[in-house]
Design a protein around this motif. Structure first.
Motif, PDB file in Angstrom:
ATOM      1  N   ASP A 141      56.637  -1.684  44.916  1.00 54.14           N
ATOM      2  CA  ASP A 141      56.224  -1.883  46.309  1.00 54.14           C
ATOM      3  C   ASP A 141      57.399  -2.340  47.155  1.00 54.14           C
ATOM      4  N   THR A 142      58.469  -2.760  46.488  1.00 60.83           N
ATOM      5  CA  THR A 142      59.620  -3.269  47.233  1.00 60.83           C
ATOM      6  C   THR A 142      60.514  -2.126  47.721  1.00 60.83           C
ATOM      7  N   ASN A 143      60.253  -0.902  47.250  1.00 65.07           N
ATOM      8  CA  ASN A 143      61.048   0.234  47.740  1.00 65.07           C
ATOM      9  C   ASN A 143      60.544   0.646  49.117  1.00 65.07           C
ATOM     10  N   TYR A 144      61.488   0.958  49.992  1.00 71.16           N
ATOM     11  CA  TYR A 144      61.116   1.341  51.348  1.00 71.16           C
ATOM     12  C   TYR A 144      60.241   2.591  51.337  1.00 71.16           C
ATOM     13  N   THR A 145      59.122   2.513  52.038  1.00 74.73           N
ATOM     14  CA  THR A 145      58.244   3.672  52.147  1.00 74.73           C
ATOM     15  C   THR A 145      58.151   4.078  53.603  1.00 74.73           C
ATOM     16  N   LEU A 146      58.479   5.319  53.846  1.00 71.77           N
ATOM     17  CA  LEU A 146      58.475   5.838  55.207  1.00 71.77           C
ATOM     18  C   LEU A 146      57.093   6.399  55.511  1.00 71.77           C
ATOM     19  N   ASN A 147      56.445   5.848  56.526  1.00 68.24           N
ATOM     20  CA  ASN A 147      55.149   6.359  56.929  1.00 68.24           C
ATOM     21  C   ASN A 147      55.384   7.394  58.017  1.00 68.24           C
ATOM     22  N   THR A 148      54.775   8.569  57.892  1.00 67.80           N
ATOM     23  CA  THR A 148      55.113   9.651  58.816  1.00 67.80           C
ATOM     24  C   THR A 148      54.427   9.545  60.180  1.00 67.80           C
ATOM     25  N   ASP A 149      53.532   8.561  60.326  1.00 65.96           N
ATOM     26  CA  ASP A 149      52.834   8.432  61.617  1.00 65.96           C
ATOM     27  C   ASP A 149      53.791   8.296  62.782  1.00 65.96           C
ATOM     28  N   SER A 150      54.865   7.556  62.540  1.00 66.24           N
ATOM     29  CA  SER A 150      55.763   7.249  63.658  1.00 66.24           C
ATOM     30  C   SER A 150      57.074   8.023  63.542  1.00 66.24           C
ATOM     31  N   LEU A 151      56.991   9.167  62.855  1.00 66.03           N
ATOM     32  CA  LEU A 151      58.217   9.880  62.527  1.00 66.03           C
ATOM     33  C   LEU A 151      58.632  10.880  63.599  1.00 66.03           C
ATOM     34  N   ASP A 152      59.931  11.004  63.758  1.00 63.99           N
ATOM     35  CA  ASP A 152      60.509  12.028  64.618  1.00 63.99           C
ATOM     36  C   ASP A 152      60.049  13.403  64.101  1.00 63.99           C
ATOM     37  N   TRP A 153      59.533  14.252  65.014  1.00 64.34           N
ATOM     38  CA  TRP A 153      58.985  15.548  64.584  1.00 64.34           C
ATOM     39  C   TRP A 153      60.004  16.446  63.886  1.00 64.34           C
ATOM     40  N   ALA A 154      61.245  16.369  64.358  1.00 57.39           N
ATOM     41  CA  ALA A 154      62.279  17.226  63.757  1.00 57.39           C
ATOM     42  C   ALA A 154      62.473  16.848  62.290  1.00 57.39           C
ATOM     43  N   HIS A 158      61.659  19.121  58.913  1.00 58.25           N
ATOM     44  CA  HIS A 158      62.643  19.351  57.839  1.00 58.25           C
ATOM     45  C   HIS A 158      62.045  18.992  56.478  1.00 58.25           C
ATOM     46  N   LEU A 159      61.261  17.903  56.445  1.00 56.29           N
ATOM     47  CA  LEU A 159      60.630  17.508  55.184  1.00 56.29           C
ATOM     48  C   LEU A 159      59.644  18.586  54.727  1.00 56.29           C
ATOM     49  N   MET A 160      58.886  19.147  55.677  1.00 48.29           N
ATOM     50  CA  MET A 160      57.929  20.205  55.332  1.00 48.29           C
ATOM     51  C   MET A 160      58.676  21.448  54.823  1.00 48.29           C
ATOM     52  N   ASP A 161      59.817  21.766  55.471  1.00 49.98           N
ATOM     53  CA  ASP A 161      60.625  22.908  55.023  1.00 49.98           C
ATOM     54  C   ASP A 161      61.195  22.656  53.629  1.00 49.98           C
ATOM     55  N   PHE A 162      61.610  21.403  53.423  1.00 47.11           N
ATOM     56  CA  PHE A 162      62.160  20.994  52.127  1.00 47.11           C
ATOM     57  C   PHE A 162      61.120  21.264  51.026  1.00 47.11           C
ATOM     58  N   LEU A 163      59.848  20.921  51.312  1.00 41.43           N
ATOM     59  CA  LEU A 163      58.778  21.174  50.343  1.00 41.43           C
ATOM     60  C   LEU A 163      58.532  22.671  50.181  1.00 41.43           C
ATOM     61  N   ALA A 164      58.502  23.387  51.304  1.00 39.55           N
ATOM     62  CA  ALA A 164      58.232  24.834  51.260  1.00 39.55           C
ATOM     63  C   ALA A 164      59.288  25.555  50.417  1.00 39.55           C
ATOM     64  N   ASP A 165      60.544  25.119  50.556  1.00 40.18           N
ATOM     65  CA  ASP A 165      61.629  25.729  49.772  1.00 40.18           C
ATOM     66  C   ASP A 165      61.416  25.523  48.275  1.00 40.18           C
ATOM     67  N   ARG A 166      60.630  24.510  47.939  1.00 38.48           N
ATOM     68  CA  ARG A 166      60.375  24.218  46.525  1.00 38.48           C
ATOM     69  C   ARG A 166      58.996  24.717  46.093  1.00 38.48           C
ATOM     70  N   GLY A 167      58.415  25.566  46.917  1.00 36.20           N
ATOM     71  CA  GLY A 167      57.152  26.195  46.523  1.00 36.20           C
ATOM     72  C   GLY A 167      55.903  25.447  46.933  1.00 36.20           C
ATOM     73  N   VAL A 168      56.082  24.342  47.663  1.00 38.68           N
ATOM     74  CA  VAL A 168      54.893  23.611  48.127  1.00 38.68           C
ATOM     75  C   VAL A 168      54.679  23.959  49.595  1.00 38.68           C
ATOM     76  N   ASP A 169      53.880  25.012  49.812  1.00 37.09           N
ATOM     77  CA  ASP A 169      53.636  25.479  51.181  1.00 37.09           C
ATOM     78  C   ASP A 169      52.133  25.707  51.357  1.00 37.09           C
ATOM     79  N   ASN A 170      51.746  26.363  52.443  1.00 33.29           N
ATOM     80  CA  ASN A 170      50.317  26.587  52.694  1.00 33.29           C
ATOM     81  C   ASN A 170      49.628  27.386  51.591  1.00 33.29           C
ATOM     82  N   THR A 171      50.335  28.399  51.069  1.00 37.75           N
ATOM     83  CA  THR A 171      49.748  29.205  49.997  1.00 37.75           C
ATOM     84  C   THR A 171      49.476  28.321  48.790  1.00 37.75           C
TER      85      THR A 171
END
Length: 202
Positions: A141-154, A158-171
């Protein structure tokens, strides 16, 4: 009372087996290997110097049905609506040469409505991102966790693209729903069968 209960369960199991879409679990395309331990499932895929794992649990994965009013109006012979399992899932990206694992906590938004003005909205969202020590089952729990609620859209894109490049996409997310729903139904039938044996046991 137990006899009637057991009889009810027998009929229920018959019905559920009749509507069971998949006799064996559907495959997820893209070379994912599936491991199932009870209600927890893990999909693993290796890509150039990385191992990607996606873990989810089918417990509490069926969203509560919001349309209670409509059910009373249903005629008794109408089919119940198909239950769909949309579990939260955790994606871990492990690079061979680092001691850290990037962990992305994803979920299916309940309303599944994208941000206005987007041509193609994603069916899942990233909720939290953190780094965890590779190979440790207990996350700190002491590791920093980034909550995406307040995240810069860009950065989020990029995080969504990062996942898509690894096969985690809508399909993938669609196929995960299929898999999870089939798994949930399989476990439900097994539960009914266990319950029946338990009730019949004198």
């Amino acid at each position: 009372g137990d006899k009637a209960f057991a009889q009810f369960l027998t009929d229920e199991i018959k019905e559920e087996k009749k509507i069971q879409k998949h006799k064996s679990l559907p495959k997820v395309s893209g070379g994912w290997e599936l491991e199932v331990h009870g209600t927890e499932a893990k999909l693993v895929r290796k890509v150039a110097g990385e191992r990607i794992t996606v873990t989810f649990n089918i417990n509490n994965s069926i969203p509560p049905s919001a349309d209670d009013e409509t059910q009373e109006e249903q005629k008794p012979d109408e089919q119940e609506p198909d239950l769909t399992s949309t579990p939260n899932f955790v994606v871990e990206v492990i690079k061979d040469d680092t001691k850290q694992t990037l962990v992305l906590d994803c979920h299916y938004p309940e309303d599944e409505v994208g941000h206005e003005g987007e041509e193609e909205s994603d069916i899942f969202t990233i909720r939290e991102v953190s780094f965890q020590p590779t190979g440790e089952s207990d996350w700190k729990d002491t590791n920093y966790t980034l909550n995406t609620d307040s995240l810069d859209w860009a950065l989020y894109d990029h995080l969504m693209d990062f996942l898509a490049d690894r096969g985690v996409d809508n399909t993938f997310a669609d196929e995960l729903i299929e898999l999870s729903t089939a798994l949930e139904h399989q476990e439900y039938i097994k539960f009914l069968e266990d319950l029946k044996s338990f009730v019949k046991c004198q």
